[in-house]
Design a protein around this motif. Sequence first.
Motif, PDB file in Angstrom:
ATOM      1  N   GLY A  11     -88.607 -20.913   1.260  1.00 51.60           N
ATOM      2  CA  GLY A  11     -88.640 -19.580   1.870  1.00 51.60           C
ATOM      3  C   GLY A  11     -87.404 -18.770   1.528  1.00 51.60           C
ATOM      4  O   GLY A  11     -86.280 -19.297   1.521  1.00 51.60           O
ATOM      5  N   PRO A  14     -84.739 -14.097   5.767  1.00 51.16           N
ATOM      6  CA  PRO A  14     -83.344 -14.132   6.231  1.00 51.16           C
ATOM      7  C   PRO A  14     -82.799 -15.537   6.470  1.00 51.16           C
ATOM      8  O   PRO A  14     -81.644 -15.821   6.130  1.00 51.16           O
ATOM      9  N   SER A  15     -83.615 -16.440   7.028  1.00 50.54           N
ATOM     10  CA  SER A  15     -83.073 -17.771   7.332  1.00 50.54           C
ATOM     11  C   SER A  15     -82.856 -18.567   6.044  1.00 50.54           C
ATOM     12  O   SER A  15     -81.811 -19.199   5.866  1.00 50.54           O
ATOM     13  N   ASP A  34     -90.031 -19.475  -3.136  1.00 51.67           N
ATOM     14  CA  ASP A  34     -90.776 -18.546  -2.280  1.00 51.67           C
ATOM     15  C   ASP A  34     -92.125 -18.240  -2.917  1.00 51.67           C
ATOM     16  O   ASP A  34     -92.235 -18.090  -4.138  1.00 51.67           O
ATOM     17  N   ARG A  35     -93.113 -18.107  -2.046  1.00 48.99           N
ATOM     18  CA  ARG A  35     -94.477 -17.889  -2.576  1.00 48.99           C
ATOM     19  C   ARG A  35     -94.705 -16.437  -2.981  1.00 48.99           C
ATOM     20  O   ARG A  35     -95.648 -16.122  -3.695  1.00 48.99           O
ATOM     21  N   ASN A  43     -92.836 -10.098   3.469  1.00 52.74           N
ATOM     22  CA  ASN A  43     -92.146 -10.197   4.740  1.00 52.74           C
ATOM     23  C   ASN A  43     -92.249  -8.907   5.547  1.00 52.74           C
ATOM     24  O   ASN A  43     -92.243  -7.819   4.996  1.00 52.74           O
ATOM     25  N   GLN A  45     -90.940  -6.824   9.166  1.00 50.65           N
ATOM     26  CA  GLN A  45     -90.007  -6.710  10.291  1.00 50.65           C
ATOM     27  C   GLN A  45     -90.011  -5.260  10.744  1.00 50.65           C
ATOM     28  O   GLN A  45     -90.462  -4.387   9.998  1.00 50.65           O
ATOM     29  N   GLY A  46     -89.445  -4.943  11.940  1.00 48.86           N
ATOM     30  CA  GLY A  46     -89.477  -3.587  12.502  1.00 48.86           C
ATOM     31  C   GLY A  46     -88.873  -2.502  11.631  1.00 48.86           C
ATOM     32  O   GLY A  46     -89.574  -1.559  11.258  1.00 48.86           O
ATOM     33  N   ILE A  48     -84.800  -3.904  12.701  1.00 50.56           N
ATOM     34  CA  ILE A  48     -83.377  -3.728  13.013  1.00 50.56           C
ATOM     35  C   ILE A  48     -82.617  -4.918  12.434  1.00 50.56           C
ATOM     36  O   ILE A  48     -82.987  -6.077  12.657  1.00 50.56           O
ATOM     37  N   ARG A 106     -87.654  -4.298   4.900  1.00 51.16           N
ATOM     38  CA  ARG A 106     -87.482  -5.688   4.512  1.00 51.16           C
ATOM     39  C   ARG A 106     -87.579  -5.947   3.010  1.00 51.16           C
ATOM     40  O   ARG A 106     -86.831  -6.766   2.475  1.00 51.16           O
ATOM     41  N   VAL A 130     -94.894 -24.014  -1.816  1.00 50.77           N
ATOM     42  CA  VAL A 130     -94.681 -25.436  -1.517  1.00 50.77           C
ATOM     43  C   VAL A 130     -95.898 -25.894  -0.723  1.00 50.77           C
ATOM     44  O   VAL A 130     -96.227 -25.300   0.311  1.00 50.77           O
ATOM     45  N   GLU A 162     -89.680 -21.461   6.289  1.00 47.64           N
ATOM     46  CA  GLU A 162     -90.962 -20.932   5.827  1.00 47.64           C
ATOM     47  C   GLU A 162     -91.581 -19.916   6.784  1.00 47.64           C
ATOM     48  O   GLU A 162     -92.719 -19.499   6.586  1.00 47.64           O
ATOM     49  N   ASP A 305     -87.648 -18.505  12.011  1.00 48.54           N
ATOM     50  CA  ASP A 305     -88.915 -18.374  12.744  1.00 48.54           C
ATOM     51  C   ASP A 305     -89.705 -19.679  12.777  1.00 48.54           C
ATOM     52  O   ASP A 305     -90.466 -19.928  13.706  1.00 48.54           O
ATOM     53  N   GLY A 317     -84.507 -11.376  16.079  1.00 50.40           N
ATOM     54  CA  GLY A 317     -85.154 -12.461  15.339  1.00 50.40           C
ATOM     55  C   GLY A 317     -84.416 -12.726  14.044  1.00 50.40           C
ATOM     56  O   GLY A 317     -83.990 -13.844  13.767  1.00 50.40           O
ATOM     57  N   SER A 318     -84.186 -11.652  13.264  1.00 52.90           N
ATOM     58  CA  SER A 318     -83.567 -11.844  11.955  1.00 52.90           C
ATOM     59  C   SER A 318     -82.144 -12.390  12.103  1.00 52.90           C
ATOM     60  O   SER A 318     -81.695 -13.176  11.263  1.00 52.90           O
TER      61      SER A 318
END
Length: 435
Positions: A11, A14-15, A34-35, A43, A45-46, A48, A106, A130, A162, A305, A317-318
Amino acid sequence: MSEHFDAIVVGAGPSGNACAYTMAKAGMNVLQIDRGEYPGSKNVQGAILYSDALERIIPDFRDSAPLERHVSELRFWMLSETSNTSASHRNDGFEDGKPDRYTILRAPFDKWFSKKVREAGAVLITETTVVDLVKNDKGKVIGVLTDREGGPIYADVVVLAEGVNGVVGQRAKLRPELKPQHVALAVKETHFFPEEVIRERFNLQGEDDGVVIEVLGSVTSGMVGTAFLYTNKESISIGVGCLLADFAKTKIPPYELLDRFKRHPAVVPLLRGGEMKEYVAHLIPEGGYDAIPNLTGDGWVIVGDAGQFVNAVHREGSNLAMTTGRLAGECLAELKAQGLAPTNDNLKLFRDRLGESFVMKDMKKYRKVPHLLEKNRQLFATYPRAINQVMQAYFRVDGMDKRSKEGIALRNVAKARGGWWSVATDLVKVARAWR
Ligand code: FAD
């Protein structure tokens, strides 16, 4: 490409990027897979971006990251069908010139972060999924299998970054299947406008100032969820998310909910004349502390996540993804430097560091919130409506004296909830969950 790596990161969100960057910087031989066609292509995200988490990884990120606007104002809306009661917090006092949050898109952001990861020395392969983990006869994870030809790729440790609905961890039984009450389904649109229209509509002073609006109330039709509206440089991100279990129960299509939000009188003038160019849907892990799976085992670590690291109360979250990724990367690099294998016992180092961090402390603090919200839908329907009715009646000038209005307003709140006892019980429940 070498066939054996110190670490494989599944993945490039961010993580995964935080983890791969940290390990590569420490001199480890890292492969990231990454797929997506490119990092960020799938990806959502909002979004922020919270500065602190990224600053601890790339201190000078502001010099090159594709940031949209720095968030100088947070607005909170409580909607009924026709009205809106709001509060806001504005801060122009970034004396050090370093705002603590920005809006981002993102796709360009993930691309930028991924470039940094590669500059740090990690190898990235995209458009590759993967499909499974490879284990030795003692059950230790020793590599991955992908959908490409060429057999397994081996590593001392596999980091599962992931995302919430990644299947590798589930397939290998390292994390349980997602429960519909533990995930929200969010839908989001991006509407484009000239920059000056956004500045005018949101009363933005500085060129890069931005506003984010978090929304509660009628917009979710009584389901557990919230909506949002964020200003980017030349676009507005608007979205709504509710528990998957609630969508299944109510059978309301998510896009219909978003349409209703867009038709709300408070929203219509903000979106007028824009061009909608993007519609996306994604899951958000919202099961909280009790839904966090085992995070480590022999030869594997889970971050972001995939580990349910989202603080739904604060809409973070991020930053949790980046922090868990960074901490895992630091610990794996330390073990490597000491010549220690990434066994479950040795990975106690990561579990301990995480426990000491704000991530686990916050997840623990709000441990009871998912249960509270799931069992108390009045918090999303009855109260926002009652509060809007009270405000309407209280501020209407109609010949009635204010004391009588106050009495009626209080009685109406109690009536909406079926009596004062229920209101008091709700207050106690919320206070207990917030402790
Ligand atoms: P992801 O970002 O999901 O990245 C996972 C990566 O893994 C993806 O690139 C994917 O392609 C890849 N992948 C998955 N499976 C495989 C596989 N088998 N093989 C290869 N690659 C694979 N957080 C905030 O902080 N602020 C916000 O404003 C905010 N708003 C949000 C709004 C919405 C609508 C949503 C859905 C989320 C929001 N979040 C927000 C949460 C935030 O997006 C996540 O917490 C964050 O993206 C998690 O990062 P991650 O790297 O763990 O997972």
